[in-house]
Write an enzyme that holds these catalytic residues in place. Sequence first.
Site, PDB file in Angstrom:
ATOM      1  N   LYS A   1     -18.692  69.017   0.641  1.00  0.00           N
ATOM      2  CA  LYS A   1     -18.607  67.556   0.739  1.00  0.00           C
ATOM      3  C   LYS A   1     -17.195  67.077   1.032  1.00  0.00           C
ATOM      4  CE  LYS A   1     -22.755  66.196  -1.665  1.00  0.00           C
ATOM      5  NZ  LYS A   1     -23.389  65.433  -2.731  1.00  0.00           N
TER       6      LYS A   1
ATOM      7  N   LYS B   1     -30.061  74.444   4.200  1.00  0.00           N
ATOM      8  CA  LYS B   1     -31.087  73.935   3.280  1.00  0.00           C
ATOM      9  C   LYS B   1     -31.567  72.557   3.731  1.00  0.00           C
ATOM     10  CE  LYS B   1     -28.764  71.291  -0.221  1.00  0.00           C
ATOM     11  NZ  LYS B   1     -28.945  70.689  -1.506  1.00  0.00           N
TER      12      LYS B   1
ATOM     13  N   LYS C   1     -30.961  65.720   2.216  1.00  0.00           N
ATOM     14  CA  LYS C   1     -30.981  64.289   2.516  1.00  0.00           C
ATOM     15  C   LYS C   1     -29.893  63.941   3.512  1.00  0.00           C
ATOM     16  CE  LYS C   1     -31.988  63.078  -2.210  1.00  0.00           C
ATOM     17  NZ  LYS C   1     -31.119  63.138  -3.379  1.00  0.00           N
TER      18      LYS C   1
HETATM   19  P1  ADP Z   1     -29.865  66.769  -1.537  1.00  0.00           P
HETATM   20  O1  ADP Z   1     -29.189  68.094  -1.571  1.00  0.00           O
HETATM   21  O2  ADP Z   1     -30.953  66.688  -0.560  1.00  0.00           O
HETATM   22  O3  ADP Z   1     -28.897  65.613  -1.461  1.00  0.00           O
HETATM   23  P2  ADP Z   1     -29.929  66.441  -4.371  1.00  0.00           P
HETATM   24  O4  ADP Z   1     -28.585  67.061  -4.373  1.00  0.00           O
HETATM   25  O5  ADP Z   1     -30.033  65.023  -4.855  1.00  0.00           O
HETATM   26  O6  ADP Z   1     -30.569  66.594  -2.944  1.00  0.00           O
HETATM   27  O7  ADP Z   1     -30.888  67.349  -5.223  1.00  0.00           O
HETATM   28  C1  ADP Z   1     -31.826  66.937  -6.172  1.00  0.00           C
HETATM   29  C2  ADP Z   1     -32.576  68.159  -6.699  1.00  0.00           C
HETATM   30  O8  ADP Z   1     -33.338  68.764  -5.658  1.00  0.00           O
HETATM   31  C3  ADP Z   1     -31.680  69.272  -7.245  1.00  0.00           C
HETATM   32  O9  ADP Z   1     -32.297  69.874  -8.359  1.00  0.00           O
HETATM   33  C4  ADP Z   1     -31.597  70.244  -6.106  1.00  0.00           C
HETATM   34  O10 ADP Z   1     -31.345  71.553  -6.542  1.00  0.00           O
HETATM   35  C5  ADP Z   1     -32.983  70.128  -5.505  1.00  0.00           C
HETATM   36  N1  ADP Z   1     -32.948  70.439  -4.062  1.00  0.00           N
HETATM   37  C6  ADP Z   1     -32.264  69.751  -3.119  1.00  0.00           C
HETATM   38  N2  ADP Z   1     -32.462  70.290  -1.897  1.00  0.00           N
HETATM   39  C7  ADP Z   1     -33.292  71.352  -2.080  1.00  0.00           C
HETATM   40  C8  ADP Z   1     -33.885  72.309  -1.196  1.00  0.00           C
HETATM   41  N3  ADP Z   1     -33.674  72.267   0.114  1.00  0.00           N
HETATM   42  N4  ADP Z   1     -34.686  73.264  -1.725  1.00  0.00           N
HETATM   43  C9  ADP Z   1     -34.940  73.301  -3.064  1.00  0.00           C
HETATM   44  N5  ADP Z   1     -34.410  72.417  -3.949  1.00  0.00           N
HETATM   45  C10 ADP Z   1     -33.611  71.454  -3.473  1.00  0.00           C
END
Ligand code: ADP
Length: 334
Positions: free
Chosen positions: A112, A195, A198
Amino acid sequence: MKRILSGMQPTSHLHLGNYLGALKNWVKLQDEGAECLYMVADLHAVTVTHDPEQMAQATREIAAAFIAGGVNPYNSALFVQSAVPGHSQLMWLLSTMAQMGKLERMTQFKDKAGKDSERAGLGLFAYPVLMAADILLYKATHVPVGEDQKQHLELSREIASTFNTRYKTEHFPPPEPYIMGTATRVMSLKDGNQKMSKSAESDLSRINLTDDADTIAKKIRKAKTDADPLPDNVKALEGRTEALNLVTIYAALADKSREKVLKQFAGKGFGDFKPALADLAVSKLAPITGRMNELMADPAEIDRILAKGSERARTVSAPVLQETMDIMGFWKSG
Ligand code: ADP
Ligand code: TRP
């Protein structure tokens, strides 16, 4: 007794990775009878540029997604991080126990902060310390998250242990990561090495919980794959990251093992597999989307739920914060 805590940031719509990697496990733990606290991590969301006009609405929307995904707000405490001042207060105390060198090594910070980490905000750097405070403020024993959060949890354990050693106490139990299921890491539909996230630029790379049936079908149709048919075992998918990802998503949605899915589709190409996956995804996600829309039509009810959950979170956490301050020797009025 298990006490579960987890959270997600109100940064944007939830996607399939959030659902399969985390939310589904939240619901499982709740339904097994554990004491659960689930939070909208809005203090974390302001570590990157955010839109103040949108944040309250995004908070309601993510709470609606939690409920639509199966969190029962009459059973689990569903709350907003910023409505419980103890998170910020405990974070300061714990920041005295977090080593800069360790924070510098956090991959999420490196990602980030980008190339110019000298200009990154202190909040982004200290993000994992706030996360440790979130967890330890409730003496949570288990934290259901996706793979990508494992490193942060490791740091929370270290901070708990440093506190216990420094003050010769067993005040904070070391929190266990709870990473399980077949889809702990759902990958992008456009690149099997990234991965699903968002923050990825292309919306075609992820399936959002708010997508309608046509959009879901279109995204799966356009997902990157290869020309080979599916094999009959998981090992043979090595090196075919996109194919493996779609099989993993299918297995997680169907609550089956990947082996079982491959037995079913062995020898078939993506011309057959993708429509089957699209039908399955729509059948699983449409009820969630429908429920989310119903909930969003009554924001006052969501606000009531969040207010009640936040009240409960304050009640549970207040004695832990007080005890922490007592152990550290702070003054208090007689
Ligand atoms: P992002 O990475 O999309 O911004 P967040 O960081 O808000 O999402 O993650 C919220 C939850 O979802 C966390 O527990 C994170 O480990 C899980 N998570 C986010 N992306 C994935 C993914 N691609 N596969 C599995 N779990 C995920
Ligand atoms: N950092 C987590 C994420 O991006 C969200 C989060 C904040 C969290 N505080 C937490 C998760 C405490 C588990 C426990 O996904």
